[in-house]
Design an enzyme around this catalytic site. Sequence first.
Site, mmCIF file in Angstrom:
data_model
loop_
_atom_site.group_PDB
_atom_site.id
_atom_site.type_symbol
_atom_site.label_atom_id
_atom_site.label_comp_id
_atom_site.label_asym_id
_atom_site.label_seq_id
_atom_site.Cartn_x
_atom_site.Cartn_y
_atom_site.Cartn_z
ATOM 1 N N THR A 1 0.825 -1.207 0.000
ATOM 2 C CA THR A 1 0.000 0.000 0.000
ATOM 3 C C THR A 1 0.860 1.258 0.000
ATOM 4 O OG1 THR A 1 -1.624 1.252 1.291
ATOM 5 C CG2 THR A 1 -0.138 -0.134 2.540
ATOM 6 N N SER B 1 -2.502 3.444 10.393
ATOM 7 C CA SER B 1 -3.523 2.593 11.028
ATOM 8 C C SER B 1 -2.851 1.257 11.336
ATOM 9 C CB SER B 1 -4.710 2.359 10.086
ATOM 10 O OG SER B 1 -4.329 1.491 9.020
ATOM 11 N N LYS C 1 1.333 -3.772 6.834
ATOM 12 C CA LYS C 1 1.990 -3.732 5.514
ATOM 13 C C LYS C 1 3.451 -3.313 5.647
ATOM 14 C CE LYS C 1 -1.496 -4.792 2.798
ATOM 15 N NZ LYS C 1 -1.512 -5.917 1.874
ATOM 16 N N TYR D 1 -3.886 -1.583 10.216
ATOM 17 C CA TYR D 1 -3.795 -2.257 8.914
ATOM 18 C C TYR D 1 -2.526 -1.823 8.173
ATOM 19 C CZ TYR D 1 -4.048 -2.241 3.895
ATOM 20 O OH TYR D 1 -3.691 -2.346 2.580
ATOM 21 N N HIS D 2 -2.320 -0.497 8.057
ATOM 22 C CA HIS D 2 -1.144 -0.023 7.319
ATOM 23 C C HIS D 2 0.153 -0.487 8.007
ATOM 24 C CE1 HIS D 2 -4.118 2.863 5.526
ATOM 25 N NE2 HIS D 2 -3.404 2.614 4.448
HETATM 26 P P1 NAD Z 1 -10.629 -8.000 -0.064
HETATM 27 O O1 NAD Z 1 -10.891 -8.021 1.402
HETATM 28 O O2 NAD Z 1 -11.771 -7.766 -0.982
HETATM 29 O O3 NAD Z 1 -9.920 -9.377 -0.505
HETATM 30 C C1 NAD Z 1 -9.001 -10.064 0.306
HETATM 31 C C2 NAD Z 1 -9.298 -11.553 0.167
HETATM 32 O O4 NAD Z 1 -8.364 -12.279 0.954
HETATM 33 C C3 NAD Z 1 -10.698 -11.924 0.663
HETATM 34 O O5 NAD Z 1 -11.362 -12.712 -0.303
HETATM 35 C C4 NAD Z 1 -10.443 -12.688 1.952
HETATM 36 O O6 NAD Z 1 -11.426 -13.671 2.186
HETATM 37 C C5 NAD Z 1 -9.054 -13.271 1.701
HETATM 38 N N1 NAD Z 1 -8.273 -13.502 2.932
HETATM 39 C C6 NAD Z 1 -8.015 -12.634 3.942
HETATM 40 N N2 NAD Z 1 -7.280 -13.235 4.900
HETATM 41 C C7 NAD Z 1 -7.044 -14.503 4.470
HETATM 42 C C8 NAD Z 1 -6.359 -15.623 5.034
HETATM 43 N N3 NAD Z 1 -5.786 -15.562 6.225
HETATM 44 N N4 NAD Z 1 -6.317 -16.770 4.318
HETATM 45 C C9 NAD Z 1 -6.909 -16.864 3.093
HETATM 46 N N5 NAD Z 1 -7.602 -15.849 2.521
HETATM 47 C C10 NAD Z 1 -7.660 -14.679 3.214
HETATM 48 O O7 NAD Z 1 -9.470 -6.936 -0.310
HETATM 49 P P2 NAD Z 1 -8.986 -6.265 -1.677
HETATM 50 O O8 NAD Z 1 -9.553 -4.912 -1.767
HETATM 51 O O9 NAD Z 1 -9.158 -7.217 -2.784
HETATM 52 O O10 NAD Z 1 -7.431 -6.104 -1.357
HETATM 53 C C11 NAD Z 1 -6.505 -7.123 -1.727
HETATM 54 C C12 NAD Z 1 -5.103 -6.707 -1.340
HETATM 55 O O11 NAD Z 1 -4.777 -5.482 -1.999
HETATM 56 C C13 NAD Z 1 -4.956 -6.462 0.166
HETATM 57 O O12 NAD Z 1 -3.761 -7.016 0.633
HETATM 58 C C14 NAD Z 1 -4.916 -4.951 0.273
HETATM 59 O O13 NAD Z 1 -4.114 -4.557 1.348
HETATM 60 C C15 NAD Z 1 -4.335 -4.523 -1.055
HETATM 61 N N6 NAD Z 1 -4.794 -3.190 -1.466
HETATM 62 C C16 NAD Z 1 -6.129 -2.932 -1.669
HETATM 63 C C17 NAD Z 1 -6.538 -1.646 -2.020
HETATM 64 C C18 NAD Z 1 -7.993 -1.283 -2.228
HETATM 65 O O14 NAD Z 1 -8.304 -0.095 -2.399
HETATM 66 N N7 NAD Z 1 -8.917 -2.252 -2.256
HETATM 67 C C19 NAD Z 1 -5.585 -0.635 -2.186
HETATM 68 C C20 NAD Z 1 -4.228 -0.921 -1.955
HETATM 69 C C21 NAD Z 1 -3.851 -2.215 -1.598
HETATM 70 N N1 USQ Z 2 -12.448 9.515 3.472
HETATM 71 C C1 USQ Z 2 -13.414 10.518 3.499
HETATM 72 N N2 USQ Z 2 -14.719 10.130 3.462
HETATM 73 C C2 USQ Z 2 -15.109 8.833 3.391
HETATM 74 C C3 USQ Z 2 -14.124 7.817 3.351
HETATM 75 C C4 USQ Z 2 -12.803 8.209 3.421
HETATM 76 O O1 USQ Z 2 -13.118 11.698 3.556
HETATM 77 O O2 USQ Z 2 -16.326 8.575 3.361
HETATM 78 C C5 USQ Z 2 -11.033 9.891 3.475
HETATM 79 C C6 USQ Z 2 -10.209 9.250 4.603
HETATM 80 O O3 USQ Z 2 -10.278 10.014 5.769
HETATM 81 C C7 USQ Z 2 -8.818 9.185 3.972
HETATM 82 C C8 USQ Z 2 -9.092 9.011 2.474
HETATM 83 O O4 USQ Z 2 -10.454 9.387 2.277
HETATM 84 O O5 USQ Z 2 -8.160 10.409 4.153
HETATM 85 C C9 USQ Z 2 -8.884 7.607 1.958
HETATM 86 O O6 USQ Z 2 -9.687 6.691 2.713
HETATM 87 P P1 USQ Z 2 -10.093 5.271 2.080
HETATM 88 O O7 USQ Z 2 -11.021 4.610 3.048
HETATM 89 O O8 USQ Z 2 -10.540 5.439 0.689
HETATM 90 O O9 USQ Z 2 -8.670 4.539 1.993
HETATM 91 P P2 USQ Z 2 -7.732 3.897 3.097
HETATM 92 O O10 USQ Z 2 -8.380 3.795 4.419
HETATM 93 O O11 USQ Z 2 -6.416 4.583 3.030
HETATM 94 O O12 USQ Z 2 -7.525 2.403 2.567
HETATM 95 C C10 USQ Z 2 -7.684 2.033 1.202
HETATM 96 C C11 USQ Z 2 -7.769 0.493 1.159
HETATM 97 C C12 USQ Z 2 -6.450 -0.091 1.677
HETATM 98 C C13 USQ Z 2 -5.298 0.476 0.855
HETATM 99 C C14 USQ Z 2 -5.296 2.011 0.895
HETATM 100 C C15 USQ Z 2 -4.299 2.583 -0.095
HETATM 101 O O13 USQ Z 2 -8.851 0.038 1.954
HETATM 102 O O14 USQ Z 2 -6.489 -1.512 1.535
HETATM 103 O O15 USQ Z 2 -4.066 0.017 1.342
HETATM 104 O O16 USQ Z 2 -6.595 2.485 0.437
HETATM 105 S S1 USQ Z 2 -3.607 4.101 0.495
HETATM 106 O O17 USQ Z 2 -4.717 4.987 0.897
HETATM 107 O O18 USQ Z 2 -2.854 4.677 -0.599
HETATM 108 O O19 USQ Z 2 -2.798 3.795 1.655
#
Ligand code: NAD
Ligand code: USQ
Length: 409
Positions: free
Chosen positions: A147, A189, A195, A191-192
């Site tokens: 991320t 966070s 990573k 979560y972050h």
């Molecule tokens: P998602 O939650 O939709 O998909 C994740 C999948 O992994 C799910 O199907 C879940 O069931 C599976 N999973 C989780 N833990 C597991 C475990 N222990 N064993 C087996 N399966 C497991 O999430 P996504 O949006 O598809 O994100 C995928 C990846 O991309 C994540 O690692 C996330 O951090 C990264 N990412 C997502 C975004 C975004 O905006 N969606 C942005 C940046 C990075």
């Molecule tokens: N935000 C708003 N209003 C909303 C939702 C979010 O103002 O209704 C703001 C948040 O405060 C934040 C920004 O929008 O400042 C982004 O929030 P987000 O929920 O879209 O993204 P984030 O929590 O950072 O997480 C998402 C994915 C995560 C990925 C990350 C990439 O869920 O898996 O790692 O985006 S990044 O943001 O570049 O770290």
Amino acid sequence: MAKRVLVLGGDGFCGWPTALRLSAQGYQVDIVDNLSRRNIDNELCCDSLTPITPIATRIATWRQLTDEDIGFHRIDIATEPDALLRCIEQTQPDAIVHFAEQRAAPYSMKSAWHKRYTVDNNVSGTNNLLAAVIECGRDIHIVHLGTMGVYGYGRVDGAVIPEGYLPVQIETEAGWQKTDILHPADPGSIYHTTKTIDQLLFYFYNKNDNLRITDLHQGVVWGTQTPETARHPALINRFDYDGDYGTVLNRFLMQAAIGHPLTVYGSGGQTRAFIHIRDTVRCIQLAIENPPKSGERVDIFNQVTETWTVAELAQKVADIAGAEIRHYQNPRKEAAHNRLEVERGKFQQLGLNPTTLDQGLLEEVVDIARRYRERCDDARILPSSRWTRNQQLDSEGSSGQTPPASAAG
Ligand code: NAD
Ligand code: USQ
């Protein structure tokens, strides 16, 4: 070139369209997923805005359309390391794409339980994967979804965030020496934070065992469909809109479709990086097809195509869909304003030609947000997670709802 690919987390928002893309491009694909994301829908009493079908239906539909078989293995990679190893030995992949983590920052901050779950799930899952690849003795290329949040969104104002490594000079007895270090981690966070721990695990296993690893530092993903998921209604991708899993742009699109004010947290001056889901799947294929060589350091790409402030996004959606913009007290602890300059040349050099917000937003409003708006539960829109104990106590005082902020901050 990699021919067999294991997609960990292949039932999720990024993983499912990636599995289909790779299958359509001639790869033999196997999905590993424990379906935890579907269980979290049950926990949060919420569902994807789009009507997703069970994984067995998804795979059977794809087979009917294409004659291509996608394998499915229900394994928890964090708690079932032996099953993961057996699966790798049985499927003999050339590359493994690792999406299988708990990926929502607000969910990771909900309670002590959610913090523990996110750390246990994500860190153990990544370590189990790396250890299994060593144990199986095969030279497998690992592609991980990281991320942009590991960098901290432009901690040094005006500095461009490099692709993973920061060139520095260190003063030594012999004078100043140049070297590259991993960019300092600055997570926002739990979560972050997982990573950033993943990054160290990759660094160690690469240094110690010469594992070939590509880490993709992805921005916020928006959009829903790819050419493959659009081929049949049973293949549709998920679309999260709730206060925990919905990401900002998709939330705004859905809010506009149902006439809810756009929920800008605080000032809206937070700048973030974005990428369309169609480009996510292209980037992953490019990463698989351009692996690092054995002995090379972890290859890090910034997987982003545009940067915008939250306020700019809200204005774009309001212009297209006619929505009201409202500022809410920020439930997170984050900078009210930041600049974000991101190096993103590596994917461009490999030929990525991205979908921009200006090209893709209208399609998303009409094809997804308006089409499925009846499925939206508006009780799930406002955020229910808070970053700090004081924010939590304040919100309990105001019955758990995030109030609109007259003075946003
Ligand atoms: P998602 O939650 O939709 O998909 C994740 C999948 O992994 C799910 O199907 C879940 O069931 C599976 N999973 C989780 N833990 C597991 C475990 N222990 N064993 C087996 N399966 C497991 O999430 P996504 O949006 O598809 O994100 C995928 C990846 O991309 C994540 O690692 C996330 O951090 C990264 N990412 C997502 C975004 C975004 O905006 N969606 C942005 C940046 C990075
Ligand atoms: N935000 C708003 N209003 C909303 C939702 C979010 O103002 O209704 C703001 C948040 O405060 C934040 C920004 O929008 O400042 C982004 O929030 P987000 O929920 O879209 O993204 P984030 O929590 O950072 O997480 C998402 C994915 C995560 C990925 C990350 C990439 O869920 O898996 O790692 O985006 S990044 O943001 O570049 O770290």
